[in-house]
Every structure is written in structure tokens, then in C-alpha cells.
Motif scaffolding. Sequence first.
Motif, mmCIF file in Angstrom:
data_model
loop_
_atom_site.group_PDB
_atom_site.id
_atom_site.type_symbol
_atom_site.label_atom_id
_atom_site.label_comp_id
_atom_site.label_asym_id
_atom_site.label_seq_id
_atom_site.Cartn_x
_atom_site.Cartn_y
_atom_site.Cartn_z
ATOM 1 N N PHE A 239 10.954 -14.700 -3.062
ATOM 2 C CA PHE A 239 10.348 -13.390 -3.295
ATOM 3 C C PHE A 239 9.245 -13.567 -4.342
ATOM 4 O O PHE A 239 9.522 -13.941 -5.484
ATOM 5 C CB PHE A 239 11.392 -12.389 -3.796
ATOM 6 C CG PHE A 239 10.821 -11.052 -4.131
ATOM 7 C CD1 PHE A 239 10.412 -10.175 -3.133
ATOM 8 C CD2 PHE A 239 10.664 -10.666 -5.451
ATOM 9 C CE1 PHE A 239 9.873 -8.948 -3.449
ATOM 10 C CE2 PHE A 239 10.121 -9.437 -5.779
ATOM 11 C CZ PHE A 239 9.725 -8.575 -4.773
ATOM 12 N N LYS A 240 8.017 -13.319 -3.923
ATOM 13 C CA LYS A 240 6.885 -13.473 -4.827
ATOM 14 C C LYS A 240 6.691 -12.178 -5.617
ATOM 15 O O LYS A 240 6.371 -11.138 -5.059
ATOM 16 C CB LYS A 240 5.617 -13.807 -4.037
ATOM 17 C CG LYS A 240 4.440 -14.142 -4.899
ATOM 18 C CD LYS A 240 3.278 -14.661 -4.064
ATOM 19 C CE LYS A 240 2.136 -15.079 -4.962
ATOM 20 N NZ LYS A 240 1.045 -15.669 -4.207
ATOM 21 N N VAL A 241 6.900 -12.256 -6.918
ATOM 22 C CA VAL A 241 6.765 -11.095 -7.795
ATOM 23 C C VAL A 241 5.292 -10.792 -8.035
ATOM 24 O O VAL A 241 4.847 -9.657 -7.909
ATOM 25 C CB VAL A 241 7.490 -11.340 -9.143
ATOM 26 C CG1 VAL A 241 7.302 -10.167 -10.084
ATOM 27 C CG2 VAL A 241 8.963 -11.611 -8.899
ATOM 28 N N ASN A 242 4.546 -11.826 -8.379
ATOM 29 C CA ASN A 242 3.095 -11.711 -8.557
ATOM 30 C C ASN A 242 2.510 -13.120 -8.389
ATOM 31 O O ASN A 242 3.197 -14.019 -7.910
ATOM 32 C CB ASN A 242 2.741 -11.085 -9.921
ATOM 33 C CG ASN A 242 3.345 -11.837 -11.097
ATOM 34 O OD1 ASN A 242 3.404 -13.061 -11.082
ATOM 35 N ND2 ASN A 242 3.821 -11.110 -12.100
ATOM 36 N N ASP A 243 1.259 -13.319 -8.769
ATOM 37 C CA ASP A 243 0.621 -14.615 -8.587
ATOM 38 C C ASP A 243 1.241 -15.723 -9.436
ATOM 39 O O ASP A 243 1.022 -16.900 -9.185
ATOM 40 C CB ASP A 243 -0.881 -14.529 -8.897
ATOM 41 C CG ASP A 243 -1.638 -13.769 -7.822
ATOM 42 O OD1 ASP A 243 -1.099 -13.661 -6.699
ATOM 43 O OD2 ASP A 243 -2.750 -13.286 -8.107
ATOM 44 N N ARG A 244 2.007 -15.367 -10.445
ATOM 45 C CA ARG A 244 2.580 -16.373 -11.343
ATOM 46 C C ARG A 244 4.068 -16.613 -11.154
ATOM 47 O O ARG A 244 4.568 -17.674 -11.519
ATOM 48 C CB ARG A 244 2.329 -15.963 -12.801
ATOM 49 C CG ARG A 244 0.839 -15.981 -13.145
ATOM 50 C CD ARG A 244 0.596 -15.883 -14.609
ATOM 51 N NE ARG A 244 1.180 -17.034 -15.290
ATOM 52 C CZ ARG A 244 1.502 -17.027 -16.568
ATOM 53 N NH1 ARG A 244 1.329 -15.963 -17.302
ATOM 54 N NH2 ARG A 244 2.014 -18.110 -17.131
ATOM 55 N N PHE A 245 4.810 -15.648 -10.621
ATOM 56 C CA PHE A 245 6.269 -15.764 -10.550
ATOM 57 C C PHE A 245 6.788 -15.604 -9.125
ATOM 58 O O PHE A 245 6.460 -14.626 -8.446
ATOM 59 C CB PHE A 245 6.942 -14.714 -11.439
ATOM 60 C CG PHE A 245 6.666 -14.895 -12.905
ATOM 61 C CD1 PHE A 245 7.382 -15.815 -13.653
ATOM 62 C CD2 PHE A 245 5.686 -14.149 -13.533
ATOM 63 C CE1 PHE A 245 7.132 -15.985 -14.998
ATOM 64 C CE2 PHE A 245 5.418 -14.309 -14.880
ATOM 65 C CZ PHE A 245 6.139 -15.241 -15.622
#
Length: 106
Positions: free
Chosen positions: A52-58
Motif C-alpha cells: 500500500f503506497k501511502v505517498n511518494d516516500r512511504f
Amino acid sequence: MLVSATVNYFDGYDLSAEDQTGPGTAGDCGLSDGTIPCKVSDYITVDLNTSFKVNDRFTFYVNAINLFDRLPPLDNVTYGAHLYNPVQGGLGILGRYFRAGVKVGL
């Protein structure tokens, strides 16, 4: 969210070893004493991977390795023997296990 599955096929093998029974004996089942089958069966395991990609960093992930807990067939000749190589059983030798974590991009 991404979900994927991986199917792993492990081919069987026979109980022969030229380094123990001599040159030209491959496939003769020389390590079998006749009380057990000569061929160790193949088997299949399934891994389930989710992220699950939270945002571009996590990105969070959870993996179920050997989801159906399929253990490799028993090889009575070499299991537990001196210098036994458990790699012959593939990842299935560990049974089912889970991994979870987070990937952080900089």
C-alpha cells in the motif's frame, strides 16, 4: 493497493548421487535401501504479496510466504544426514511465514 501472487514449483529428484555411488550411476537410486520410494516428489508453494503506497516516500507491505503451509516431501535418506543441504527442500522447508514492513524512499 497492489496484490500479487507468486507460484513456486520445486521439481522432485531421485535418490542417487554419483559422488557417493560412483561414476555413471546417476538415476540408479543407489542411496535408497529399497524400503522407501526412489523419487522425492515435486511440490508447489504460493506466496501472497500486498503493498500500500501511502505517498511518494512511504510504502507498507505484507507478505505471506508459503501461504498454504506446503512442506516439501520427506526424503528419509538425506534429511538429518551429515552435511545435509536443506536447499533441496526449497523455501517450503521453513513452512508458512509472514513479513511486514515499510519501504522509505529518500
